[in-house]
Each structure stands twice: as C-alpha cells, then as structure tokens.
Design an enzyme around this catalytic site. Sequence first.
Site, short mmCIF file in Angstrom:
data_model
loop_
_atom_site.label_atom_id
_atom_site.label_comp_id
_atom_site.label_asym_id
_atom_site.label_seq_id
_atom_site.Cartn_x
_atom_site.Cartn_y
_atom_site.Cartn_z
N GLY A 157 0.86 -1.19 0.00
CA GLY A 157 0.00 0.00 0.00
C GLY A 157 0.89 1.23 0.00
CB ILE A 159 3.09 2.75 4.66
CG1 ILE A 159 2.12 3.82 5.18
CG2 ILE A 159 4.34 2.70 5.54
CD1 ILE A 159 1.52 3.54 6.55
CB SER A 178 0.66 -6.54 -2.77
OG SER A 178 -0.21 -5.59 -2.27
NE ARG A 179 -3.91 -11.12 2.15
CZ ARG A 179 -3.63 -12.39 2.36
NH1 ARG A 179 -3.98 -13.30 1.50
NH2 ARG A 179 -3.01 -12.76 3.46
CB ALA A 239 2.30 -3.19 9.80
NE ARG A 240 -2.39 -0.91 14.50
CZ ARG A 240 -2.01 0.30 14.07
NH1 ARG A 240 -0.73 0.53 13.80
NH2 ARG A 240 -2.88 1.28 13.95
CD GLU A 269 2.13 -1.02 20.12
OE1 GLU A 269 2.39 -1.73 19.14
OE2 GLU A 269 1.68 0.13 20.05
CG HIS A 287 2.92 2.27 17.67
ND1 HIS A 287 1.84 1.43 17.82
CD2 HIS A 287 2.77 2.83 16.43
CE1 HIS A 287 1.08 1.49 16.73
NE2 HIS A 287 1.64 2.34 15.88
N GLY A 289 5.93 5.30 14.54
CA GLY A 289 5.75 5.45 13.09
C GLY A 289 5.22 6.80 12.65
C1 DGY Z 1 -1.47 4.25 12.50
O1 DGY Z 1 -1.95 5.32 12.13
O2 DGY Z 1 -2.04 3.17 12.30
C2 DGY Z 1 -0.17 4.30 13.17
O3 DGY Z 1 0.21 3.07 13.67
C3 DGY Z 1 -0.19 5.35 14.25
O4 DGY Z 1 1.09 5.58 14.66
#
Ligand code: DGY
Length: 321
Positions: A157, A159, A178-179, A239-240, A269, A287, A289
């Site tokens: 995507g 990012i 990528s899907r 990402a997560r 987290e 975190h 980002g």
């Molecule tokens: C988001 O926007 O999903 C980011 O992880 C926030 O830092």
Amino acid sequence: MSARIVVTGKIPSAGLNALHDAGLSPITWDHEHQITRAELLEFVKGAEVLITLLTEKVDDELLDAAGSQLKGVCNVAVGYNNIDVAACTRRNVRVTNTPGVLTDATADIAFGLVLMVTRRLGEGERVIRSNQPWQWGMNFMLGVGIQNRQLGIIGMGAIGVATARRAKAFGMSIAYFSRSPIDKKIAEELNATQLSLDDLLASSDVVSVHCPSNDATHHLIGAAQFKMMKQTAFLINTARGPIVNEQQLVDALDAGEIAGAGLDVFEFEPKVNAGLLTRENVVLIPHLGSATQETRAAMATLAASNAIAISNSQKPPTPVN
Ligand code: DGY
C-alpha cells in the site's frame, strides 16, 4: 444544540480547532492519565461522533455504552484493528481512519529501522552510553551493507511503496507481496518484482511488514515463515504487532534462523516480550511510526474533517465502511 463529539484522548490542537471552527464543541478526555476502559465506557455515553485513538477498543460493549444515537467512529490512525467494523456497520455507525497523512513519517521510521539494525546503531549507542571502552578498529562492530540487497515488502500500500522508494534510493532492489495489484507505473518506477509470500521470504535480505492487521494477517509471520527466511535476513515491522508471532520471533532469533529485527510495534503493546529486550541484534522503538508534530496534527485534522462530515450527515473524506 451542537452534536456531541467525544474525543477519547488528547489530540493536537489543529484537530480541536477544526472542530470548533465547524461550530462543534468537542468534549475531550483531558486528564493526565490515559482513559481506562471503565472511564471510557462512561465517557462515551450520548456521543454522536467518537474520535478515538488506536489504544481504545471499539466493540459491541463500547457501542452499547455510547448509545443508539452514535453516527460515527473516527479513528486517529490509518490502522483500525482496534475497531470492530462489522459491529459498527450493523448499527449504521460510520468508521473512518486517517490514510495518506502518515505515509512518509511511517516509511521514514521503517527505513530508519533497516539502517539501525543492519548497521548496529542501537548496539553502538549502547556501547557509548554504558561507558564501555571502545576503539575504532577494522573489525569493530561491523554490520552489513544494504546496497544490492533485496527488500521484501509485505503489503504494498502507500506506506509499503514509500518505504520501497527509500530503499531504492539506497541501492536496494525491491520485491513485494500484495493481495491487491499495484499501479503498473509504480511497479515500473521501483523495478519491483511481485512474489508469493514464500518466495519473498526465501529471497529477501530485509523483510518489511506493511499490511493491515486483521484476521487474515494475524500471525502471518511465525515459525514456518522464519524458517523460510535467510539466516542473514532481517525483519522490520512498523505495521501492527499481531501480524508477527512475537514469541516465535524470539525463538527464531535464539535459533539463529534470522539475523535480527527492527520493531516499532508489538504483539501485546505496550508489553514487549522479555526475550527481545536483552538481544543486541534487535532494535526496539515504542510505536513511533507517525510520531512527528506535523503528522500528528494532520492526522487529528483529518479525523476532525471526518467527524464534521458525519455530524452533518455527509460522506466523510476517508471512510472505512
Ligand atoms: C497508524 O496510524 O495506524 C499508526 O500506527 C499510528 O502511529
């Protein structure tokens, strides 16, 4: 009477100003401590629109607590794995996120982690800060160069693409899994090769995770995937956390199945697996980002625009459902 807009945590003033300028009077959780679940359930009562942070779980319980007048939940994040979108849709509650405005900030952090972990920057800083004796030497703290190495992007995507652009500028080649298909022009610009996940894992020198967190991507990277990776490869996750099985990452590092990791996000987290904390070949950041002043202001402003549109019964700029 103006709509009851409830903001569940502190957001930059740019967002609050946008709400005020639209004639709305947001009610903001203004205490020093982060709102607890019990406080949240009380605080959201009667809200017409909620502006939420990624630390707040929006589920049936919370939607019940808010009440049937609720029209929208505007997350101040691009990721919305904290929100049960299906539950919101069942109740005709709009969900929005903040795509676009944090692309560069997050890609900067992803690539920062690539440099940190491959060039041992965290480790080097720890040497100096802990007053260990050190001396320049031909073999002192050698890392690995990234030029002509392959960056494998999981989730191409905005990012993922922005991270790939940075990597290309540093002389890396780009592969992606990528899907959904990516724009042909972008694939050409990056000279990027589309691979299956297994092929990407097996051939990449650095693997960077950029896909959304959902049921399909939960533990997408675990023991089997680490075994496919090169022993010299590094894993980056901005990402997560739940996309990577954190305990299996520790096990893979212990077994020398991969060379290191750079992590901005964690499975549980803000808890971080103790097995990561003591490792020199892992870079850990909390975190960060999207954590620039400009980006956070832009996120808050976009969330406010979504909330304003919903309270005016208009289509919000960045809907999820
Ligand atoms: C988001 O926007 O999903 C980011 O992880 C926030 O830092």
